[in-house]
Design an enzyme around this catalytic site. Structure first.
Site, PDB file in Angstrom:
ATOM      1  N   CYS A 138       0.814  -1.222   0.000  1.00 25.59           N
ATOM      2  CA  CYS A 138       0.000   0.000   0.000  1.00 25.59           C
ATOM      3  C   CYS A 138       0.847   1.271   0.000  1.00 25.59           C
ATOM      4  O   CYS A 138       0.296   2.366  -0.091  1.00 25.59           O
ATOM      5  CB  CYS A 138      -0.899   0.034   1.230  1.00 25.59           C
ATOM      6  SG  CYS A 138      -2.194  -1.183   1.222  1.00 25.59           S
ATOM      7  N   HIS A 147      -5.646   2.211   6.181  1.00 22.53           N
ATOM      8  CA  HIS A 147      -6.369   1.293   5.305  1.00 22.53           C
ATOM      9  C   HIS A 147      -6.985   0.213   6.175  1.00 22.53           C
ATOM     10  O   HIS A 147      -6.296  -0.399   6.989  1.00 22.53           O
ATOM     11  CB  HIS A 147      -5.415   0.681   4.287  1.00 22.53           C
ATOM     12  CG  HIS A 147      -6.051  -0.342   3.398  1.00 22.53           C
ATOM     13  ND1 HIS A 147      -7.283  -0.155   2.819  1.00 22.53           N
ATOM     14  CD2 HIS A 147      -5.626  -1.559   3.000  1.00 22.53           C
ATOM     15  CE1 HIS A 147      -7.583  -1.220   2.089  1.00 22.53           C
ATOM     16  NE2 HIS A 147      -6.597  -2.080   2.189  1.00 22.53           N
ATOM     17  N   HIS A 199      -9.782  -3.200   6.387  1.00 25.38           N
ATOM     18  CA  HIS A 199     -10.556  -4.238   5.705  1.00 25.38           C
ATOM     19  C   HIS A 199     -11.812  -4.578   6.493  1.00 25.38           C
ATOM     20  O   HIS A 199     -12.355  -5.671   6.361  1.00 25.38           O
ATOM     21  CB  HIS A 199      -9.718  -5.510   5.544  1.00 25.38           C
ATOM     22  CG  HIS A 199      -8.505  -5.338   4.705  1.00 25.38           C
ATOM     23  ND1 HIS A 199      -7.237  -5.496   5.206  1.00 25.38           N
ATOM     24  CD2 HIS A 199      -8.357  -5.004   3.406  1.00 25.38           C
ATOM     25  CE1 HIS A 199      -6.362  -5.284   4.244  1.00 25.38           C
ATOM     26  NE2 HIS A 199      -7.016  -4.970   3.149  1.00 25.38           N
ATOM     27  N   GLU A 219     -26.557  12.109  11.894  1.00 23.44           N
ATOM     28  CA  GLU A 219     -25.789  12.873  12.874  1.00 23.44           C
ATOM     29  C   GLU A 219     -24.278  12.698  12.718  1.00 23.44           C
ATOM     30  O   GLU A 219     -23.525  13.652  12.823  1.00 23.44           O
ATOM     31  CB  GLU A 219     -26.219  12.467  14.284  1.00 23.44           C
ATOM     32  CG  GLU A 219     -25.566  13.258  15.385  1.00 23.44           C
ATOM     33  CD  GLU A 219     -25.945  14.733  15.410  1.00 23.44           C
ATOM     34  OE1 GLU A 219     -25.198  15.502  16.042  1.00 23.44           O
ATOM     35  OE2 GLU A 219     -26.962  15.128  14.808  1.00 23.44           O
ATOM     36  N   HIS A 263     -13.217  -4.981  -0.769  1.00 21.25           N
ATOM     37  CA  HIS A 263     -11.854  -4.946  -0.243  1.00 21.25           C
ATOM     38  C   HIS A 263     -11.764  -4.162   1.064  1.00 21.25           C
ATOM     39  O   HIS A 263     -11.390  -4.707   2.089  1.00 21.25           O
ATOM     40  CB  HIS A 263     -10.934  -4.323  -1.304  1.00 21.25           C
ATOM     41  CG  HIS A 263      -9.508  -4.225  -0.893  1.00 21.25           C
ATOM     42  ND1 HIS A 263      -8.480  -4.432  -1.776  1.00 21.25           N
ATOM     43  CD2 HIS A 263      -8.925  -3.915   0.280  1.00 21.25           C
ATOM     44  CE1 HIS A 263      -7.336  -4.271  -1.150  1.00 21.25           C
ATOM     45  NE2 HIS A 263      -7.577  -3.951   0.112  1.00 21.25           N
TER      46      HIS A 263
END
Length: 197
Positions: A72, A90, A92, A115, A165
């Site tokens: 990543c 990131h 998952h 809200e 993903h």
């Protein structure tokens, strides 16, 4: 190392992949495929702003192949360069996947009159919150072009969903990014429950 230790203790318990920028000159990355609960501060990768590895893992005996820097990294750096992000996370989490699976033709996630929207920078209760959805690929680093297009096309967003993903979230600091992830995931849970009801 104290800064890295403090940062790591907070993030390690929650997210599988994260990156934080230290003083906008260095990036801190968690290694790929390493149990986050067992990692030590010296196990982190430190990269320069152009992606060069400045510091890698301390030598240790590994049962299998040694870990490597996250795939990543190039995606996180895109948010850094395009949005001046201070941290990228990131996740998952199940809700980020389910939100993209309920309607597989959607290219955006949209919601209003909730809200929790007020917790997303630049948004209020009556605003429409929009998150782009990009298609997943076989390898994470292949997402870079579609992620860059989504970041460019949605200047107000601080997140991108990847179908089946997960989600990428960025903010100006790791504290804000961690808070934003929790808000985004809460919004997704409410939306999923509402849609499935």
């Amino acid at each position: 190392m104290t800064l890295i230790s403090g940062l790591w203790l907070i993030l390690a318990q929650t997210f599988s992949l994260f990156m934080a920028f230290l003083a906008t000159r260095y990036m801190l990355f968690k290694p790929k495929c390493v149990q986050k609960e067992r990692i030590e501060p010296e196990d982190m990768y430190v990269l320069s702003g152009d992606g060069a590895i400045i510091s890698s893992l301390s030598p240790k005996p590994y049962r299998h192949k040694p870990p490597k820097c996250s795939d990543c990294a190039s995606l996180f750096m895109k948010a850094y360069h395009m949005r001046n992000a201070g941290a990228v996370i990131h996740s998952h989490e199940m809700e980020s996947c389910l939100a993209t699976m309920i309607n597989p033709h959607l290219k955006e996630f949209r919601i209003t009159h909730m809200e929790m929207i007020k917790g997303i920078q630049g948004h209020g209760y009556y605003d429409e919150l929009v998150i782009p959805i990009i298609e997943n690929t076989a390898y994470e680093n292949e997402l870079i072009d579609s992620l860059a297009k989504a970041i460019e096309a949605y200047p107000k967003t601080t997140a991108v969903l990847v179908r089946n993903h997960g989600i990428y979230v960025w903010e100006d600091s790791w504290i804000s990014a961690k808070t934003q992830v929790h808000i985004w995931l809460s919004i997704l849970v409410f939306w999923i429950l509402w849609r499935l009801n």
